[in-house]
Motif scaffolding. Structure first.
Motif, PDB file in Angstrom:
ATOM      1  N   TYR B  49      48.439   9.860  58.561  1.00  0.00           N
ATOM      2  CA  TYR B  49      47.969  11.063  59.245  1.00  0.00           C
ATOM      3  C   TYR B  49      46.439  11.067  59.324  1.00  0.00           C
ATOM      4  CZ  TYR B  49      46.694  16.020  59.648  1.00  0.00           C
ATOM      5  OH  TYR B  49      46.126  17.200  60.036  1.00  0.00           O
ATOM      6  N   GLY B  53      45.908   9.207  62.538  1.00  0.00           N
ATOM      7  CA  GLY B  53      46.041  10.453  63.296  1.00  0.00           C
ATOM      8  C   GLY B  53      44.716  11.143  63.543  1.00  0.00           C
ATOM      9  N   VAL B  54      44.001  11.451  62.457  1.00  0.00           N
ATOM     10  CA  VAL B  54      42.796  12.266  62.594  1.00  0.00           C
ATOM     11  C   VAL B  54      41.578  11.411  62.937  1.00  0.00           C
ATOM     12  CG1 VAL B  54      41.278  13.909  61.435  1.00  0.00           C
ATOM     13  CG2 VAL B  54      43.729  13.955  60.979  1.00  0.00           C
ATOM     14  N   LYS B  56      41.542   8.288  63.941  1.00  0.00           N
ATOM     15  CA  LYS B  56      41.826   7.312  65.010  1.00  0.00           C
ATOM     16  C   LYS B  56      41.362   5.900  64.658  1.00  0.00           C
ATOM     17  CE  LYS B  56      42.701  11.076  67.533  1.00  0.00           C
ATOM     18  NZ  LYS B  56      44.038  11.628  67.458  1.00  0.00           N
ATOM     19  N   SER B 119      52.618  14.490  60.416  1.00  0.00           N
ATOM     20  CA  SER B 119      53.323  13.884  61.526  1.00  0.00           C
ATOM     21  C   SER B 119      52.274  13.438  62.510  1.00  0.00           C
ATOM     22  CB  SER B 119      54.253  14.910  62.158  1.00  0.00           C
ATOM     23  OG  SER B 119      54.764  14.402  63.344  1.00  0.00           O
ATOM     24  N   TYR B 120      52.035  12.149  62.589  1.00  0.00           N
ATOM     25  CA  TYR B 120      51.097  11.685  63.596  1.00  0.00           C
ATOM     26  C   TYR B 120      51.903  10.922  64.628  1.00  0.00           C
ATOM     27  CZ  TYR B 120      51.265   7.354  60.939  1.00  0.00           C
ATOM     28  OH  TYR B 120      51.698   6.238  60.294  1.00  0.00           O
ATOM     29  N   PHE B 121      51.185  10.360  65.608  1.00  0.00           N
ATOM     30  CA  PHE B 121      51.935   9.774  66.720  1.00  0.00           C
ATOM     31  C   PHE B 121      52.601   8.457  66.336  1.00  0.00           C
ATOM     32  CE2 PHE B 121      47.371  10.043  67.024  1.00  0.00           C
ATOM     33  CZ  PHE B 121      47.000   8.756  66.683  1.00  0.00           C
ATOM     34  N   ASP B 122      53.649   8.125  67.078  1.00  0.00           N
ATOM     35  CA  ASP B 122      54.291   6.827  66.910  1.00  0.00           C
ATOM     36  C   ASP B 122      53.263   5.740  67.194  1.00  0.00           C
ATOM     37  OD1 ASP B 122      56.417   8.491  66.770  1.00  0.00           O
ATOM     38  OD2 ASP B 122      57.702   7.331  68.111  1.00  0.00           O
ATOM     39  N   GLU B 125      54.848   3.986  71.290  1.00  0.00           N
ATOM     40  CA  GLU B 125      55.657   5.033  71.941  1.00  0.00           C
ATOM     41  C   GLU B 125      56.622   4.375  72.905  1.00  0.00           C
ATOM     42  OE1 GLU B 125      55.903   8.421  72.073  1.00  0.00           O
ATOM     43  OE2 GLU B 125      54.114   9.231  71.070  1.00  0.00           O
ATOM     44  N   PRO B 207      55.695   9.427  61.321  1.00  0.00           N
ATOM     45  CA  PRO B 207      55.657   9.936  62.693  1.00  0.00           C
ATOM     46  C   PRO B 207      57.027  10.405  63.173  1.00  0.00           C
ATOM     47  CG  PRO B 207      54.521   7.842  62.547  1.00  0.00           C
ATOM     48  CD  PRO B 207      55.256   8.034  61.257  1.00  0.00           C
ATOM     49  N   VAL B 208      58.070   9.915  62.537  1.00  0.00           N
ATOM     50  CA  VAL B 208      59.424  10.201  63.011  1.00  0.00           C
ATOM     51  C   VAL B 208      60.074  11.334  62.232  1.00  0.00           C
ATOM     52  CG1 VAL B 208      61.651   9.184  63.548  1.00  0.00           C
ATOM     53  CG2 VAL B 208      59.608   7.755  63.571  1.00  0.00           C
ATOM     54  N   ILE B 209      59.938  11.279  60.912  1.00  0.00           N
ATOM     55  CA  ILE B 209      60.498  12.377  60.135  1.00  0.00           C
ATOM     56  C   ILE B 209      59.357  13.272  59.681  1.00  0.00           C
ATOM     57  CG2 ILE B 209      62.498  11.058  59.401  1.00  0.00           C
ATOM     58  CD1 ILE B 209      61.258  10.601  56.792  1.00  0.00           C
TER      59      ILE B 209
END
Lengths: 240, 288, 467
Positions: B49, B53-54, B56, B119-122, B125, B207-209
């Motif tokens: 995350y 996520g944050v 990058k 939860s961050y991105f896959d 995708e 990212p998924v759960i």
């Protein structure tokens, strides 16, 4: 040179002194017995030498080098072999895996360790027959053979054995001691033997220490000790 | 019943299986079920995350930091658990020690990420289609990781001297020491490896759960349940147990409704404990 | 006048509006606006007895402190709730304290972390109920936890105000107030929108518990009145890592809409909708503010309906925000910042204005009766009628005998949207204040008077017309 020298070793265990200023020496090529009643400190001496117990005071030298602070697993590589009380083979590992674990310190010398394995099978043919079997299925005598063979796999300079006769039938005890004698005589192995069966041990060993309450009470040559009335009275008796 | 349900269960089961495997890695030389293990999962999720996520960060850099951080956490966890166990000598010291470690790490995560959901991105995708059912690449990565960790662990234990040494330490640390096996370093290494494994799955799966900072104990319990069903200490058991509770939960929830999912997991656990007290692949469980 | 107003509202009005040279003038204007707001209320207002936040000169409570308890999850998976509540309560407490406190007494918060543990929550509620120095308690949050705690409050005659208890009928509780939308109003609002959109079938995915039970019973009883078929309730548990199985069932049954959980678990349903490419509508209560839902649901979360008391944060045109709500929210953000979803970019303030209303209403009621006696304050709270523009939440507070701070007219239905600039909401069924935010032709807004407005395109511009 592979002398083992213990100087003024004191080990406290739960407040009590298991060893109290103990000093012993085993010279290269010697066969020395460590005798005494239960709780005299025999096992503790071996465990301290192997680095399983931390002394409160005293020093241990091996090969002229102080090893008091060397961690246990590194002492094996220096040449100290130890067959612990109750054999302590790994029951879920096969016989061969048990033996291979004994080569841990020499694991980088593959050819040598393979040779050692063959040597042990030569020495103890019963183990070869059962090399694929889980060690937990071995009989008491076989298990003791395995424990000794496993210790020998590390090519120790000194082999310490903690009551190898325990729980074995008299016939097997004789057979076992015959092996020990051969190892000492033929391979020049230095041996420190802890035994309850004092008479047998004195017949094998050249010298002996008799411990009492964590300290050496009597020491001397085996043949002198066998005839020493103090020893005969207290430790030889008729029972063992 | 649609294939989708089974695939979802396979994914969830893979997550639980990896958690159980990482607990097995620690259990092998220590005979300790580490209740703090799930905190490694949270570490992976939190770093994913934060870094990906944050901030990058690029993936490789993030992974390097993750592995270092997980190794450090494993190292600290080993001290937190093994020191009290070695000092106390009590048969049950590990329970309190590992629970305490879990609480300490959980509090630490809560301080930093009190109201965050990790939860961050896959990472990728993308979906793949299997007979009409969908499987995201992210989930596929988790399933693949489960297979890799299982095979690597199994082969390591069976084929290498180090692996056999770990089994030996489990049986008798003192005897292992006198054979020259460095027991304490091996135990440290087990904690470190176990934590890296679980942190990686936390990183991949978050990212998924949905992973909250305090959810570590939940993942621990799922891994623990999987390990017990499969047989404590057995890598094969960890995989079978993990997949079983994952698939069972998904299928039963779809079939009978939500509340039955949890019920079925623990019902199966109860039945297995009666029929096979040591789980599917477990040898007799020995406490220390 | 200005002095009094500044003390009443402190910096929150001035600081957010002033910009350099025109400060004084703007302060005056704001003060005037605030004064109008204060005195133009339904409560009879005089200089000495007004419903705003009165400095200690007005009356002397002789109390040392006013202690407000809060039992909420401050840690764990649902900590966002407790922390938001605390932040908002603290902002109001600070503002009232800066203005002299309640009857001269300064407000102090007493926070207990009940986590997601019903037993711990009930025990903390018991502790605070039994503590005579505590004037009012907020929490424990979540209906099922509150159910266990309510008896302690009633037995101790402890005034309490619940910002996160949607279910349960509060007429049974003499000392409890609800500062949340009552679930029947929420669900009615949602079903009204579904009906307008000609939706026929819908279902619900919600965790087991009293909230789910109440929702299920209400939908079962009421759905047909709105021309809807209620397909039932799929129960979920905290251990599920996916709601695909539940949502798939509704897809198979042809559900055009699904009610999702207000709690953290709702994020799983949002995730399932994304994974299964669900074409229908997700809908929820104020829980759908949770940016975790945007994170997991991704772009597919667009179109989700949210029925909630005034939640104007995602409305971009701040001129539409209620003044009290704007002031409170800006103070919350100034003190605590806001959350941003790393994936979605969706934001939410680090506070929840409905919790602030608890303390705000308490202060107004206590000042009105000039007493801290629980029964007297309760009676005064029942009779409050504070207009929407004044309250921190931006919702009219008029509890009445049902003890719901907000009535049905306080519930708005929003729709989440996303464009290049990020997430925002539009009002689908809002009150007249938002009439200017006419989003697109066909949207219906209700007004304070009850007659609906319809958004229509008139000579190229979107405007509301009487419906």
């Amino acid at each position: 040179m592979s002398d083992l020298r213990i100087e003024g070793l004191t080990i406290t265990y739960g407040g009590a002194k298991a060893l109290d200023n103990l000093s012993i020496e085993v010279k290269t090529g010697e066969f020395v017995a460590l005798l005494g009643a239960n709780g005299a400190g025999k096992t503790t001496t071996l465990r301290a030498t192997s680095g399983l117990m931390r002394p409160a005071a005293g020093k241990i030298f091996f090969d002229g080098v102080e090893i008091t602070k060397v961690p246990g697993h590194k002492r094996t590589a220096l040449g100290i072999g130890h067959v612990p009380e109750g054999r302590q083979i790994f029951p879920d590992h096969t016989v061969e895996e048990n033996l291979q674990l004994g080569t841990f310190v020499r694991r980088k010398h593959r050819a040598e360790t393979t040779q050692s394995l063959e040597d042990m099978y030569g020495l103890f043919p019963r183990l070869k027959e059962r090399h694929k079997q889980a060690a937990g299925t071995l009989s008491g005598g076989e298990a003791q053979m395995l424990a000794i063979a496993r210790a020998l796999m590390s090519r120790p300079k000194i082999l310490m054995l903690d009551e190898p006769s325990l729980g074995l039938a008299p016939q097997l005890v004789l057979e076992l001691f015959k092996y020990l004698k051969r190892l000492h005589a033929e391979q020049g192995l230095t041996i420190l033997l802890v035994e309850q069966q004092a008479r047998l041990a004195l017949q094998l060993a050249q010298r002996a220490y008799i411990l009492e309450r964590g300290a050496v009470k009597i020491e001397g040559k085996s043949k002198d000790l066998i005839n020493d009335p103090r020893v005969a009275e207290a430790y030889l008796g008729t029972a063992s | 019943m649609s294939l989708q349900i089974w695939i979802d269960g396979l994914f969830a089961g893979s997550v639980f299986a990896i958690i159980a495997l990482s607990m097995t890695i620690v259990y092998q030389p220590t005979r300790i079920m580490n209740f703090a293990q799930g905190e490694g999962f949270i570490l992976g999720a939190a770093l994913g995350y934060q870094l990906v996520g944050v901030w990058k960060w690029p993936l490789i850099q993030s992974l390097v930091v993750l592995v270092i951080a997980a190794a450090l956490m494993g190292f600290i966890m080993e001290r937190m658990v093994m020191l009290p166990v070695q000092l106390s000598g009590s048969k049950f010291a590990w329970i309190i020690a590992t629970l305490a470690a879990a609480m300490i790490f959980q509090s630490a995560f809560n301080i930093k990420y009190v109201n965050v959901t990790f939860s961050y991105f896959d990472l990728i995708e993308k979906d793949i289609s299997i007979f009409g059912a969908k499987l995201s690449v992210q989930k596929l990565l988790v399933i693949l990781m489960m297979i890799i960790v299982f095979i690597a662990n199994d082969q390591f234990l069976k084929r290498t001297l180090w692996g056999r040494s770990i089994r030996a330490i489990a049986h008798n640390p003192d005897t292992s020491t006198i054979l020259g096996i460095p027991t304490k370093p091996v135990i440290k290494l087990a904690f470190i490896t176990g934590t890296i494994v679980i942190a990686l799955v936390g990183f991949l799966a978050s990212p998924v759960i949905i992973v909250a900072p305090a959810a570590g104990l939940f993942f621990t319990i799922q891994g623990f349940t999987a390990a017990i069903i499969g047989g404590v200490g057995s890598p094969k058991g960890a995989v079978v147990g993990g997949l079983m509770i994952g698939i069972l939960d998904s299928v039963v929830r779809s079939w009978l409704g939500g509340t039955w999912g949890l019920f079925s997991t623990f019902f199966v656990l109860a039945v297995i404990l009666i029929l096979k007290p040591n789980g599917f692949f477990g040898k007799r469980v020995e406490g220390r | 006048m200005l002095t009094v107003m500044e003390r009443c509202f402190g910096e929150r009005y001035t600081s957010t509006v002033s910009d350099g040279g025109n400060v004084f003038k703007k302060k005056v204007i704001i003060a005037a606006v605030a004064a109008t707001a204060l005195f133009g209320t339904a409560v009879t207002a005089t200089a000495a007895d007004n419903p705003g936040l009165v400095p200690k000169k007005v009356w002397d409570s002789k109390a040392d402190k006013i202690k407000i308890g809060l039992v909420a999850p401050m840690t764990g998976i649902f900590a966002v709730l407790g922390i938001s509540q605390r932040n908002s309560l603290q902002v109001v407490a600070d503002q009232i304290n800066a203005a002299g406190g309640i009857g001269g007494a300064k407000i102090e918060l007493v926070v207990r972390d009940g986590g997601l543990d019903p037993v711990a929550s009930a025990n903390y509620a018991k502790e605070l109920a039994g503590d005579s120095s505590i004037n009012m308690v907020a929490g424990p949050s979540i209906s099922s936890y509150y159910q266990g705690a309510a008896t302690y409050y009633e037995a101790a005659k402890k005034l309490n105000c619940q910002p996160a208890v949607a279910a349960l009928d509060f007429t049974d509780y003499k000392y409890a107030f609800r500062s949340q939308d009552y679930y029947k109003d929420t669900l009615t609002a949602l079903m009204t929108v579904l009906q307008k959109r000609s939706i026929k079938k819908f279902g619900m995915i919600y965790e087991s518990g009293p909230t789910g039970t109440d929702f299920d019973a209400y939908y079962t009883a009421q759905a047909t009145k709105y021309g809807l078929t209620y397909l039932g309730w799929e129960k979920i548990t905290s251990t599920a890592t996916s709601h695909n199985a539940e949502l798939q069932k509704f897809i198979d049954k042809g559900a055009e809409a699904v009610n999702i959980s207000n709690n953290a678990y709702g994020a799983y349903t949002a995730k399932a909708a994304k994974e299964l490419k669900y074409k229908g509508i997700l809908m929820g209560g104020s829980g759908a503010q949770n940016i975790a839902f945007h994170e997991t649901g991704g772009d597919d979360f667009a179109g989700t309906l949210m029925a909630a008391p005034n939640y104007q944060w995602p409305i971009r045109d701040k001129s539409l925000w209620q003044p009290g709500y704007k002031a409170h929210t800006e103070a919350v953000v100034k003190a605590n910042g806001f959350n941003t979803g790393v994936k979605s970019g969706a934001t939410s303030p680090n506070g929840t204005a409905i919790a602030a209303d608890c303390l705000y209403a308490y202060a107004v009621a206590a000042n009105k009766v000039r007493s801290l006696d629980a029964t007297k304050v309760r009676d005064a709270m029942e009779k409050l009628d504070i207009p929407a523009k004044m309250t921190p939440s931006g919702v009219r507070i008029h509890p009445g005998p049902e003890h719901n701070l907000y009535q049905a007219d306080g519930i708005n239905v929003y729709e989440w949207r996303k464009d290049a600039k990020g997430w925002y909401t539009i009002e689908v069924n809002g009150v007249s204040r938002q009439a200017a935010a006419c989003p697109e032709a066909g949207w219906i807004a209700k007004t304070a008077t009850g007659s609906p407005l319809v958004c229509a395109k008139v000579s190229g511009k979107l405007v509301y017309r009487a419906g």
